[in-house]
Structures are given as structure tokens and as C-alpha cells.
Design a protein around this motif. Structure first.
Motif, short mmCIF file in Angstrom:
data_model
loop_
_atom_site.label_atom_id
_atom_site.label_comp_id
_atom_site.label_asym_id
_atom_site.label_seq_id
_atom_site.Cartn_x
_atom_site.Cartn_y
_atom_site.Cartn_z
N ALA A 193 0.80 -1.22 0.00
CA ALA A 193 0.00 0.00 0.00
C ALA A 193 0.83 1.27 0.00
CB ALA A 193 -0.92 0.01 1.22
N VAL A 194 2.01 1.24 0.63
CA VAL A 194 2.81 2.45 0.81
C VAL A 194 3.79 2.58 -0.35
CG1 VAL A 194 4.42 3.67 2.30
CG2 VAL A 194 2.58 2.30 3.31
N HIS A 195 3.72 3.72 -1.05
CA HIS A 195 4.57 3.96 -2.22
C HIS A 195 5.46 5.18 -1.94
CE1 HIS A 195 2.25 1.15 -4.79
NE2 HIS A 195 1.29 1.47 -3.95
N HIS A 196 6.76 4.93 -1.89
CA HIS A 196 7.73 5.97 -1.53
C HIS A 196 7.98 6.91 -2.70
CE1 HIS A 196 10.86 7.76 0.78
NE2 HIS A 196 11.85 7.35 0.01
N LEU A 197 8.10 8.20 -2.41
CA LEU A 197 8.32 9.21 -3.45
C LEU A 197 9.73 9.80 -3.42
CD1 LEU A 197 4.91 11.14 -3.33
CD2 LEU A 197 5.55 9.14 -4.70
N GLY A 198 10.65 9.14 -2.67
CA GLY A 198 12.05 9.47 -2.79
C GLY A 198 12.63 10.50 -1.83
N ARG A 199 11.88 10.86 -0.80
CA ARG A 199 12.36 11.89 0.11
C ARG A 199 12.00 11.53 1.54
NH1 ARG A 199 15.94 15.80 -1.75
NH2 ARG A 199 15.68 17.75 -0.67
N SER A 200 12.91 11.71 2.47
CA SER A 200 12.65 11.52 3.89
C SER A 200 13.24 12.67 4.67
CB SER A 200 13.22 10.18 4.40
OG SER A 200 12.58 9.08 3.80
N GLY A 201 12.94 12.73 5.96
CA GLY A 201 13.49 13.82 6.76
C GLY A 201 13.05 13.74 8.20
N ALA A 202 13.50 14.73 8.97
CA ALA A 202 13.17 14.79 10.39
C ALA A 202 12.81 16.22 10.75
CB ALA A 202 14.35 14.32 11.23
N GLY A 203 11.97 16.35 11.77
CA GLY A 203 11.58 17.66 12.26
C GLY A 203 11.72 17.72 13.78
N PHE A 204 11.98 18.92 14.30
CA PHE A 204 12.15 19.10 15.74
C PHE A 204 12.18 20.60 16.02
CE2 PHE A 204 16.13 18.46 13.56
CZ PHE A 204 16.92 19.54 13.95
N SER A 205 11.99 20.95 17.28
CA SER A 205 12.08 22.35 17.71
C SER A 205 13.48 22.65 18.22
CB SER A 205 11.06 22.63 18.82
OG SER A 205 9.74 22.48 18.34
N THR A 206 13.88 23.91 18.05
CA THR A 206 15.20 24.33 18.50
C THR A 206 15.17 25.82 18.82
OG1 THR A 206 17.52 24.44 17.84
CG2 THR A 206 15.90 24.77 16.11
N ALA A 207 16.27 26.34 19.30
CA ALA A 207 16.37 27.78 19.53
C ALA A 207 16.27 28.51 18.19
CB ALA A 207 17.69 28.12 20.21
N ASN A 208 15.76 29.72 18.23
CA ASN A 208 15.57 30.51 17.01
C ASN A 208 16.91 31.11 16.56
OD1 ASN A 208 14.60 32.01 14.90
ND2 ASN A 208 13.14 33.21 16.10
N HIS A 209 17.77 30.24 16.02
CA HIS A 209 19.12 30.65 15.64
C HIS A 209 19.12 31.73 14.55
CE1 HIS A 209 20.64 27.41 18.08
NE2 HIS A 209 20.04 26.49 17.33
N LEU A 210 18.08 31.80 13.75
CA LEU A 210 18.05 32.74 12.64
C LEU A 210 17.25 34.01 12.95
CD1 LEU A 210 17.52 30.27 9.66
CD2 LEU A 210 19.66 31.13 10.62
N GLN A 211 16.75 34.09 14.17
CA GLN A 211 15.96 35.27 14.57
C GLN A 211 14.77 35.47 13.63
OE1 GLN A 211 16.81 36.77 17.57
NE2 GLN A 211 18.24 35.04 17.53
N LEU A 212 14.11 34.40 13.27
CA LEU A 212 12.94 34.47 12.40
C LEU A 212 11.75 35.02 13.18
CD1 LEU A 212 13.36 30.98 10.72
CD2 LEU A 212 13.86 33.20 9.67
N ASP A 213 10.96 35.87 12.52
CA ASP A 213 9.80 36.48 13.16
C ASP A 213 8.59 36.27 12.25
OD1 ASP A 213 7.96 37.97 14.52
OD2 ASP A 213 8.89 39.91 14.13
N HIS A 214 7.77 35.24 12.59
CA HIS A 214 6.63 34.87 11.76
C HIS A 214 7.07 34.70 10.30
CE1 HIS A 214 4.66 36.44 15.37
NE2 HIS A 214 3.68 35.60 15.06
N ARG A 215 8.15 34.01 10.15
CA ARG A 215 8.76 33.86 8.83
C ARG A 215 9.49 32.52 8.73
NH1 ARG A 215 8.76 37.34 4.85
NH2 ARG A 215 10.35 37.25 3.21
#
Length: 348
Positions: free
Chosen positions: A166-188
Motif C-alpha cells: 500500500a505504501v509507495h515511496h516518493l524518494g524523500r525523507s526527513g526529520a523535524g524538531f524544535s530548536t532555539a531561534n538561531h536565525l531570529q525568524l519572526d513569523h517567517r
């Protein structure tokens, strides 16, 4: 009817709310010990707003809008080379997934029976009902069972066949997590293009001190999805070992993150979404892949469509399931095509 739903993320609680409204006795079983707090920010587009209204949660969901202003495009050294408008990633409305999950649970907790920390391990059905076994609880019998338990659905595996079919892979994987705002992003957001068909998308919205980081890389299969966190983290480190600029810091933060999650661009494609008294909903039956940007909308529209057909068909679940699939198939097919194209763009 007495109905069991497997999965307490988005599709399951949404369907549970609508089924209870229509007079059904609903139980939701979830293998996680509590509500999940990880996941992407999710966006809404088009017809799904009617479903949020039907659920009675649109105003509450809007109150948690991320308010993103756009995404900066960064080269390999982190230099800004362009930008994308907010609508590309945020749609018409974007909210943290944890907030949508919390809202749906809050609106159903007093009317729907939730069982956390348990999972289905056996399903036997006949013309009179579905006998369900659990890892911990005693077996019970239901009129219908709904698999709303994600791309690696236990219900689908037990009733429809192994994940590999049933599961058909499209060639991309990854990981997500929270961290300190190293880039000083503001609603961006910031989309960092990394050589070797790799990238990272980072954004900050509700908490100015924190940002969400997602790293993507090419893979041959979604097998990593089924491994433990240690193996998944190691796969990320191996693919990102030669990357400079911000990556060493992100990898350190990944190890300490309490909200780490792993994902793949994969789709679920099967010939039928129901078998007897068992039916699939959302990613369990027809995941369009994270690259579509439409998974949550598809799940909510599917929940509304299934509930409506069950209400219209009375006790004739076969007619309801056929109507649900007939109505949803064209929409799902279109979304899965979008998912394939999105995965191609991610792959570069």
C-alpha cells in the motif's frame, strides 16, 4: 451504531465528533500514551473551511493562526537569495498541528470514549459485527471499525494486507524538531538549499525564542519510518555529516529535542477503502504525501464525507462506504498527483 475508530490525531476525532452528533456510540483507541504534540504546522485551503464550520471549531482554529509573512530562500552558505510568498507554505490559514489536535480532542472528550496507550491487534468480522482484539484491553464487538491511524495503519495491515503493498515511496525523507531561534525568524520561514539534493525548512511563529527545523534528504524507501529514534537520528547525521553553516548546531539540537519526528514523502494507494464492516479514513487509506500540502484538509473532508454517507444510509454500511469512496476518489486522485509533483520539486 457502536463504532470503533483507531487513531486520535485529526481524522479520527473529527469523525468521532460527527458520528456522536448523529447518535452513534463512539470509542477512539490510540497507541500513543497521550495526545501527540509533534508535527508540522498545517495549512488549510478551499473546501475544508466548510468542514471546520461543520465541526464548530473554525473560529477557535483561526485564533491559533501562525501569521506567517513569507519564506526567505537561502543558498548553501545561508545567504538570502530570494523569497516566497506566505501562501506557498501556509495556504489560506496555517496553525500548529498540536493545536488542531488539542481542539478536536477538547470538543469530543466528554462525548467520546478515548483509550490511550493501547492498539488493535486482531480483527474478525462477519455479517453481525466486528470482533476486535487489543494489546491490553479485553476484546470487544463493534458494528463498524474505522482505521484513521496513519500511513502505517494497523487496521489496514490487519484487514487489507501488508504495508509494502500500500505504501509507495516518493524518494524523500526527513526529520523535524524544535530548536532555539538561531536565525531570529519572526513569523517567517527560511528554505535552505543544501548541495546533494538536500534542504532544510525552518520557521518561527508563536514563540519568538523557538523555531521549527525540518531537514530533508533523498532516500530509496520509507523503511526508516518504522525504525526507532536512534536509528532515524543516525540516518540524518550520516546524510548531513558534510554540511557546514548551521547544520552542526541543528544536529546537536536534534538529539536533545523532545518533539523529534521522522517522515517520508510517501503515498498510500489501494484499490478499495473498505472491506465488510471496516473502512479506512485519511492517511490510512489515501495519504497524498506531505509534499502535497493537503493531508489534513483531505482527512477532514474525508471525515465529513464518511459521516454524511453513514447518516444518509442508515444501517446500510455497504451503501455508505461505497458512496464515500465514490465521492472522495476524484479528489484524492488529484491530491496525490499534486503530491507526486511536489516530491519531484523537493528532490531538485
Amino acid at each position: 451504531m457502536k463504532i470503533l475508530i483507531s487513531g486520535a490525531s485529526v481524522a479520527g476525532p473529527a469523525l468521532a465528533r460527527l458520528l456522536h452528533r448523529d447518535g452513534h456510540q463512539v470509542t477512539v483507541v490510540e497507541r500513543a500514551p497521550s495526545l501527540r504534540r509533534s508535527g508540522w504546522a498545517i495549512d488549510f485551503r478551499g473546501a475544508v473551511f466548510e468542514v471546520l464550520e461543520e465541526l464548530g471549531i473554525l473560529a477557535e482554529v483561526r485564533a491559533h493562526a501562525t501569521g506567517m509573512t513569507g519564506t526567505d530562500l537561502l543558498d548553501a552558505e545561508g545567504n538570502r537569495v530570494g523569497e516566497l510568498p506566505a501562501e506557498v507554505f501556509s495556504g489560506e490559514l496555517e496553525v500548529p498541528k498540536r493545536e488542531l489536535t488539542r481542539i478536536l480532542h477538547a470538543h469530543t472528550a466528554n462525548t467520546v470514549r478515548y483509550v490511550f496507550g493501547d492498539s488493535i491487534n486482531r480483527i474478525d468480522q462477519d455479517d453481525n459485527g466486528v470482533r476486535v482484539g487489543f494489546e491490553l484491553a479485553e476484546p470487544d464487538t463493534y458494528d463498524l471499525v474505522v482505521g484513521a491511524d496513519g500511513i502505517y495503519s494497523v487496521v489496514r495491515r490487519l484487514v487489507f494486507g501488508p504495508h509494502a503493498e500500500a505504501v509507495h515511496h516518493l524518494g524523500r525523507s526527513g526529520a523535524g524538531f524544535s530548536t532555539a531561534n538561531h536565525l531570529q525568524l519572526d513569523h517567517r520561514g527560511a528554505l535552505w538549499q543544501i548541495p546533494g539534493r538536500r534542504m532544510s525548512y525552518m520557521y518561527s511563529a508563536a514563540d519568538p525564542a523557538r523555531m521549527s527545523a525540518n531537514v530533508f534528504f533523498t532516500t530509496d524507501s520509507p523503511a526508516l519510518d518504522l525504525l526507532g529514534r536512534d536509528e532515524q537520528e543516525q540516518a540524518v547525521r550520516e546524510r548531513m555529516a558534510d554540511v557546514g553553516w548551521l547544520m552542526p548546531r541543528l544536529l546537536e539540537d536534534m538529539a536533545a529535542a523532545s518533539d523529534f519526528y521522522f517522515f517520508s514523502t510517501a503515498q498510500v494507494r489501494i484499490d478499495r477503502w473498505s472491506a465488510g464492516r471496516v473502512v479506512l479514513l485519511g492517511d490510512a487509506g489515501y495519504c497524498a504525501s506531505p509534499s502535497s500540502g493537503l493531508g489534513t484538509s483531505q482527512a477532514l473532508i474525508g471525515a465529513s464525507t464518511l459521516a454524511r454517507h453513514l447518516a444518509q444510509s442508515g444501517t446500510d454500511h455497504t451503501k455508505a462506504f461505497e458512496g464515500y469512496e465514490r465521492e472522495m476518489r476524484p479528489y484524492v486522485t488529484e491530491n496525490q498527483e499534486i503530491g507526486v509533483e511536489g516530491a519531484k520539486r523537493l528532490a531538485g
